[in-house]
Design a protein around this motif. Structure first.
Motif, PDB file in Angstrom:
ATOM      1  N   ALA A  77      -5.665  19.644  -9.303  1.00 40.68           N
ATOM      2  CA  ALA A  77      -6.144  18.332  -9.745  1.00 40.68           C
ATOM      3  C   ALA A  77      -5.002  17.315  -9.738  1.00 40.68           C
ATOM      4  N   MET A  78      -3.828  17.727 -10.146  1.00 45.40           N
ATOM      5  CA  MET A  78      -2.680  16.815 -10.140  1.00 45.40           C
ATOM      6  C   MET A  78      -2.267  16.466  -8.710  1.00 45.40           C
ATOM      7  N   GLU A  79      -2.297  17.432  -7.819  1.00 44.42           N
ATOM      8  CA  GLU A  79      -2.002  17.149  -6.405  1.00 44.42           C
ATOM      9  C   GLU A  79      -2.996  16.130  -5.858  1.00 44.42           C
ATOM     10  N   ALA A  80      -4.271  16.337  -6.136  1.00 46.81           N
ATOM     11  CA  ALA A  80      -5.305  15.416  -5.649  1.00 46.81           C
ATOM     12  C   ALA A  80      -5.135  14.028  -6.254  1.00 46.81           C
ATOM     13  N   LEU A  81      -4.854  13.965  -7.553  1.00 48.24           N
ATOM     14  CA  LEU A  81      -4.656  12.669  -8.214  1.00 48.24           C
ATOM     15  C   LEU A  81      -3.503  11.907  -7.580  1.00 48.24           C
ATOM     16  N   HIS A  82      -2.383  12.567  -7.400  1.00 49.04           N
ATOM     17  CA  HIS A  82      -1.218  11.906  -6.826  1.00 49.04           C
ATOM     18  C   HIS A  82      -1.464  11.494  -5.381  1.00 49.04           C
ATOM     19  N   ASP A  83      -2.113  12.364  -4.632  1.00 50.28           N
ATOM     20  CA  ASP A  83      -2.419  12.033  -3.242  1.00 50.28           C
ATOM     21  C   ASP A  83      -3.321  10.805  -3.163  1.00 50.28           C
ATOM     22  N   ARG A  84      -4.375  10.784  -3.962  1.00 50.58           N
ATOM     23  CA  ARG A  84      -5.296   9.641  -3.947  1.00 50.58           C
ATOM     24  C   ARG A  84      -4.609   8.369  -4.412  1.00 50.58           C
ATOM     25  N   PHE A  85      -3.802   8.469  -5.459  1.00 50.65           N
ATOM     26  CA  PHE A  85      -3.088   7.293  -5.956  1.00 50.65           C
ATOM     27  C   PHE A  85      -2.155   6.743  -4.879  1.00 50.65           C
ATOM     28  N   ASN A  86      -1.376   7.626  -4.261  1.00 44.71           N
ATOM     29  CA  ASN A  86      -0.425   7.170  -3.245  1.00 44.71           C
ATOM     30  C   ASN A  86      -1.136   6.585  -2.028  1.00 44.71           C
ATOM     31  N   ARG A  87      -2.292   7.141  -1.668  1.00 42.20           N
ATOM     32  CA  ARG A  87      -3.069   6.561  -0.561  1.00 42.20           C
ATOM     33  C   ARG A  87      -3.593   5.178  -0.928  1.00 42.20           C
ATOM     34  N   ALA A  88      -4.022   5.007  -2.200  1.00 42.83           N
ATOM     35  CA  ALA A  88      -4.505   3.693  -2.643  1.00 42.83           C
ATOM     36  C   ALA A  88      -3.359   2.693  -2.722  1.00 42.83           C
ATOM     37  N   LEU A  89      -2.190   3.150  -3.134  1.00 41.85           N
ATOM     38  CA  LEU A  89      -1.029   2.267  -3.269  1.00 41.85           C
ATOM     39  C   LEU A  89      -0.441   1.886  -1.915  1.00 41.85           C
ATOM     40  N   HIS A  90      -0.492   2.792  -0.975  1.00 45.16           N
ATOM     41  CA  HIS A  90       0.102   2.569   0.348  1.00 45.16           C
ATOM     42  C   HIS A  90      -0.916   2.839   1.455  1.00 45.16           C
ATOM     43  N   PRO A  91      -1.978   2.042   1.536  1.00 42.00           N
ATOM     44  CA  PRO A  91      -3.012   2.320   2.545  1.00 42.00           C
ATOM     45  C   PRO A  91      -2.501   2.206   3.976  1.00 42.00           C
ATOM     46  N   GLU A  92      -1.430   1.459   4.156  1.00 44.61           N
ATOM     47  CA  GLU A  92      -0.894   1.285   5.510  1.00 44.61           C
ATOM     48  C   GLU A  92      -0.304   2.565   6.073  1.00 44.61           C
ATOM     49  N   THR A  93       0.069   3.513   5.203  1.00 45.44           N
ATOM     50  CA  THR A  93       0.637   4.775   5.681  1.00 45.44           C
ATOM     51  C   THR A  93      -0.397   5.885   5.758  1.00 45.44           C
TER      52      THR A  93
END
Length: 183
Positions: free
Chosen positions: A162-178
């Motif tokens: 769950a923590m891996e998924a949370l961080h992955d989703r957050f980072n994708r939302a924060l950096h959609p260009e990557t």
């Protein structure tokens, strides 16, 4: 965690109130830059006051209490912890110092969360820097002893994923260009 699922943020309405808040944040960032140039000591004094207030309030929420003078001395590193409460306050101070001094270089990853948890409890004998080993519930205890369930966290066995998924989703939302558009 659903707030970081693909498309969730894009579906949220942007109200006039939200736009005003965003505009104000931009204005305050400009003022902060001006203060950093013209009055760095004023900002440092405000930062120290905020750290003391945050330390006192956050720890009180967890049932960790100490006299304000002791908190100030612990935050200023003028004394060493005398008991469990003061040990937790010293750890909280250490984590806040890390965040305040290195925020621009701290990645948002599960490993960093575990590191900050380890640092939070570094002055205690608690095992820290690991995901919870048992399930728990967040409850409120009323004056008459009645317990009210407020929240059931993710089960212990599911926490790492769950923590891996949370961080992955957050980072994708924060950096959609990557983000890989095909995924």
């Amino acid at each position: 965690m659903s707030s970081f699922e693909p498309g969730y943020l894009e579906r949220q309405p942007i109200t006039q109130g939200l736009l005003r808040v965003i505009r104000s944040i931009g204005e305050y960032r400009g003022r902060e830059a001006l203060y950093q140039q013209q009055s760095p000591q004023v900002l440092e004094n405000l930062r120290q006051a905020a750290i003391i207030q945050s330390t006192e309030a956050s720890n009180r929420l967890e049932g960790v209490v100490a006299p304000l003078d002791r908190i100030k001395d612990l935050v200023a590193e003028k004394t060493t912890p005398r008991n469990r409460s003061e040990q937790e306050i010293a750890g909280y101070r250490q984590v806040l110092t890390t965040i305040h001094t290195r925020y621009a270089h701290i990645p948002f990853t599960p490993g960093v969360v575990l590191q900050l948890h380890r640092d939070l409890y570094q002055y205690t004998t608690s095992e820290a820097g690991r995901w919870k080993p048992v399930d728990n519930e967040i409850t409120r205890v009323e004056a008459d002893g009645t317990r009210t369930l407020l929240f059931t966290p993710v089960p212990a066995h599911a926490t790492p994923d769950a923590m891996e998924a949370l961080h992955d989703r957050f980072n994708r939302a924060l950096h959609p260009e990557t983000t890989n558009r095909s995924s």
